[in-house]
Write a protein that holds these residues in place. Structure first.
Motif, short mmCIF file in Angstrom:
data_model
loop_
_atom_site.label_atom_id
_atom_site.label_comp_id
_atom_site.label_asym_id
_atom_site.label_seq_id
_atom_site.Cartn_x
_atom_site.Cartn_y
_atom_site.Cartn_z
N UNK A 16 0.64 -1.27 0.19
CA UNK A 16 0.05 -0.20 0.11
C UNK A 16 0.62 1.14 -0.02
N UNK A 17 0.20 2.17 -0.66
CA UNK A 17 0.98 3.68 -0.55
C UNK A 17 0.79 4.23 0.81
N UNK A 18 -0.33 4.16 1.51
CA UNK A 18 -0.37 4.63 2.59
C UNK A 18 0.45 4.13 3.78
N UNK A 19 0.95 2.83 3.96
CA UNK A 19 1.77 2.24 4.91
C UNK A 19 3.20 2.78 4.26
N UNK A 20 3.47 2.68 3.10
CA UNK A 20 4.75 3.02 2.45
C UNK A 20 5.16 4.58 2.85
N UNK A 21 4.07 5.38 2.60
CA UNK A 21 4.51 6.76 2.83
C UNK A 21 4.42 7.16 4.26
N UNK A 22 4.10 6.38 5.35
CA UNK A 22 4.01 6.59 6.52
C UNK A 22 5.26 5.93 7.18
N UNK A 23 6.27 5.34 6.17
CA UNK A 23 7.33 4.42 6.77
C UNK A 23 6.80 3.55 7.88
N UNK A 24 5.79 2.79 7.75
CA UNK A 24 5.14 1.95 8.75
C UNK A 24 6.25 0.86 9.01
N UNK A 25 6.31 0.37 10.08
CA UNK A 25 7.29 -0.77 10.73
C UNK A 25 6.56 -1.91 11.34
N UNK A 26 7.08 -2.91 11.11
CA UNK A 26 6.23 -4.18 12.16
C UNK A 26 6.40 -3.87 13.53
N UNK A 27 5.44 -3.82 14.37
CA UNK A 27 5.84 -3.88 15.77
C UNK A 27 6.36 -5.07 16.34
N UNK A 28 6.20 -6.35 15.69
CA UNK A 28 6.79 -7.48 16.32
C UNK A 28 7.21 -8.34 15.12
N UNK A 29 7.47 -9.54 15.84
CA UNK A 29 8.09 -10.71 14.73
C UNK A 29 7.06 -11.79 14.83
N UNK A 64 -6.28 3.92 12.44
CA UNK A 64 -6.13 4.18 13.88
C UNK A 64 -4.67 4.06 14.26
N UNK A 65 -3.87 3.31 13.69
CA UNK A 65 -2.39 3.24 13.84
C UNK A 65 -1.63 4.41 13.48
N UNK A 66 -2.27 4.89 12.23
CA UNK A 66 -1.50 6.06 11.60
C UNK A 66 -1.98 7.46 11.97
N UNK A 67 -3.19 7.37 12.68
CA UNK A 67 -3.68 8.54 13.34
C UNK A 67 -4.58 9.17 12.21
N UNK A 68 -5.06 8.59 11.20
CA UNK A 68 -5.93 9.29 10.18
C UNK A 68 -6.84 8.45 9.33
N UNK A 69 -7.96 8.60 9.09
CA UNK A 69 -8.84 7.65 8.37
C UNK A 69 -8.23 7.08 7.06
N UNK A 70 -8.17 5.95 6.49
CA UNK A 70 -7.85 5.72 5.43
C UNK A 70 -9.05 5.90 4.23
#
Length: 508
Positions: free
Chosen positions: A90-103, A358-364
């Motif tokens: 997704x572009x929305x997770x890429x643009x937020x540089x989202x990182x996995x919280x766990x393994x 919710x994680x990114x703090x904005x609606x998708x």
């Protein structure tokens, strides 16, 4: 040495390390070189972990069973490693540089076995398509012909393995996403039984209503068996657990399967288009259409002649190998069960998109994803709880009916993996001018894979031929629930008979 290593499967590379003929460092350096040379042509790997991989290789325990063998993790589902990019195409997770919280448990088991992660593979947006062409990262190309797709959603993984960048790669399958790209790229892809491999702890067993399974794509049946031994088994909190095998899966490779009764189907049954939707689904369907605002076109069900021929040749080979082979097909496969899948996938997707918002703090919203994924998300947001439960009940009825075919004396089923040859790039991309057209054609291409995500049965795609145009063709073998052992024995028989194809034109 790199070219020699490229031709070895994971078991072969690990044997060299144990014999002291090559080090973990050399395996990783060779894989990085191959990836840098080949990936610009394919776009299979979207994140690279080269320096970390080299550090891990230097400190690797030599007693680990797959010490230093390179692996790639899929950028979706249970491919998450703490701190690494995790974007689901997704572009929305890429643009937020989202990182996995766990393994994930799966990734940790690979790492504990000595595999070294050198990167993450490309996936379609939200894993929703049978082709890997996300707006976020661009298309992954097929190493047999770069004008064609590599499949999805494990398209990046399959292209990387088929081209020799790595001997195997993590893959997942919610409707054919291991078997489809394995077929399109000419490699081996097993979807294990539901509950065989844990999807936790971050992912839920309820995601996609249990349709999705995790494992890998490989270049050999023995690698598939070895990986299944490593990563199978329940983890704390798993709600579905497959039956425990009687012995390691690696021991099934080369074992005599005995004389089996095998059914096969090379075409859709003549009454495939006559199946009516179950009466209990009609109110649910009406609300689905109301939420969409239109009735999607349903493609005509048909199988490409070359895919049918591949099944017939495999059936003949199995007969030569001593099995009783006959035309037979579980009737429920074409009885409209797909209608029950739609609300489950739509609700799962809407839930994921909401949680990420919710994680990114904005609606998708609509501008954040492709047109068809937004439509499916929109429908999921409006699906009633009663419709979701109707769908679950419908799939349960389908599963019980399907199981009766195996209970009536059949051991295995052989089908085409896909109903058509690999499509050209762009052919299955969502088109805003044709809402859900690509989605419906994806479902048609996967008509023989989706049913066994519903039932949770194990199914494997084997690369048994090339089309006249030089593109891979896979056939699918399906066993009863929990019977990966039987699948691996027969798959190894077919492999041992020399029926599997070789390397693509783009290969290290």
């Amino acid at each position: 040495m790199p070219d020699e290593l490229a031709g070895l499967d994971a078991v072969g590379q690990a044997e060299l390390v144990r014999a002291g003929k090559v080090s973990a460092d050399e395996l990783i350096d060779a894989a990085i070189t191959r990836l840098e040379q080949i990936d610009p042509q394919l776009n299979a790997v979207i994140h690279r972990n080269f320096e970390r991989a080299r550090r891990e290789a230097r400190s690797m325990r030599s007693e680990a069973p797959f010490c230093g063998v390179p692996i790639l993790f899929k950028d979706i589902a249970a491919g998450n490693r703490a701190g690494d990019p995790y974007h689901w195409g997704t572009r929305f997770l890429r643009d937020a540089d989202y990182r996995a919280p766990g393994t994930s448990h799966l990734v940790q088991k690979f790492l504990d076995a000595g595999f070294i992660d050198i990167g993450r593979t490309n996936v379609p947006e939200l894993g929703a398509w049978a082709t890997t062409e996300p707006d976020a990262y661009g298309p992954t190309r097929n190493p047999w012909n770069t004008e064609y797709a590599s499949g999805g959603s494990s398209g990046g993984a399959a292209a990387a393995v088929a081209s020799g960048m790595v001997p195997l790669a993590h893959a997942s399958d919610g409707g054919g996403s291991i078997r489809n790209p394995a077929s399109q790229c000419g490699i081996v892809g097993l979807k294990p039984s539901r509950g065989r491999v844990s999807v936790g702890p971050e992912s839920s067993d309820a995601m996609w209503a249990g349709l999705a399974a995790e494992l890998a794509v490989t270049r050999s049946v023995r690698d598939t068996a070895a990986v299944l031994d490593l990563v199978s088994g329940p983890m704390p909190g798993d709600t579905v657990v497959a039956p425990t095998p009687t012995r390691p899966y690696r021991e099934e490779v080369g074992a005599d399967p005995g004389r089996l009764r095998i059914g096969f189907v090379a075409e859709f049954p003549t009454n495939a288009g006559e199946a009516e939707f179950p009466a209990e689904a009609l109110p649910m369907l009406g609300r689905f259409v109301e939420a969409l605002g239109f009735v999607p076109d349903t493609p005509t069900a048909s199988v490409h002649p070359e895919c049918s021929t591949a099944v017939m040749r495999t059936a003949e080979l199995l007969e030569e190998l001593g099995h009783d082979v006959e035309p037979s097909f579980p009737a429920p496969v074409v009885a409209g069960a797909g209608v029950f899948v739609v609300p489950l996938l739509a609700c799962s997707q809407a839930n994921f998109v909401e949680r990420m918002g919710v994680t990114l703090g904005r609606p998708i919203g609509e501008a954040d994803m492709d047109a068809d994924n937004w439509l499916i998300t929109h429908v999921g947001q409006r699906t009633m709880g009663s419709d979701y439960l109707t769908a679950l009940s419908g799939l349960n009825t389908f599963t019980r009916s399907m199981a009766a075919w195996w209970e009536n004396g059949f051991d295995l089923l052989v089908t085409p993996t896909l109903t058509d040859l690999p499509p050209r790039l762009g052919a299955l991309r969502p088109d805003p001018g044709k809402p859900l057209d690509a989605w419906m054609r994806t479902a048609s291409l996967l008509a023989f894979t989706i049913p066994f995500n519903i039932t949770g049965q194990p199914a494997i795609s084997l690369p048994v031929g090339l089309s006249e145009s030089g593109l891979p063709i896979g056939v699918q073998l399906v066993a009863g629930y929990g019977r990966e052992d039987l699948l691996l024995r027969v798959a190894a028989q077919i492999e041992g008979a020399g029926a599997l194809i070789g390397r693509p034109p783009i290969h290290a």
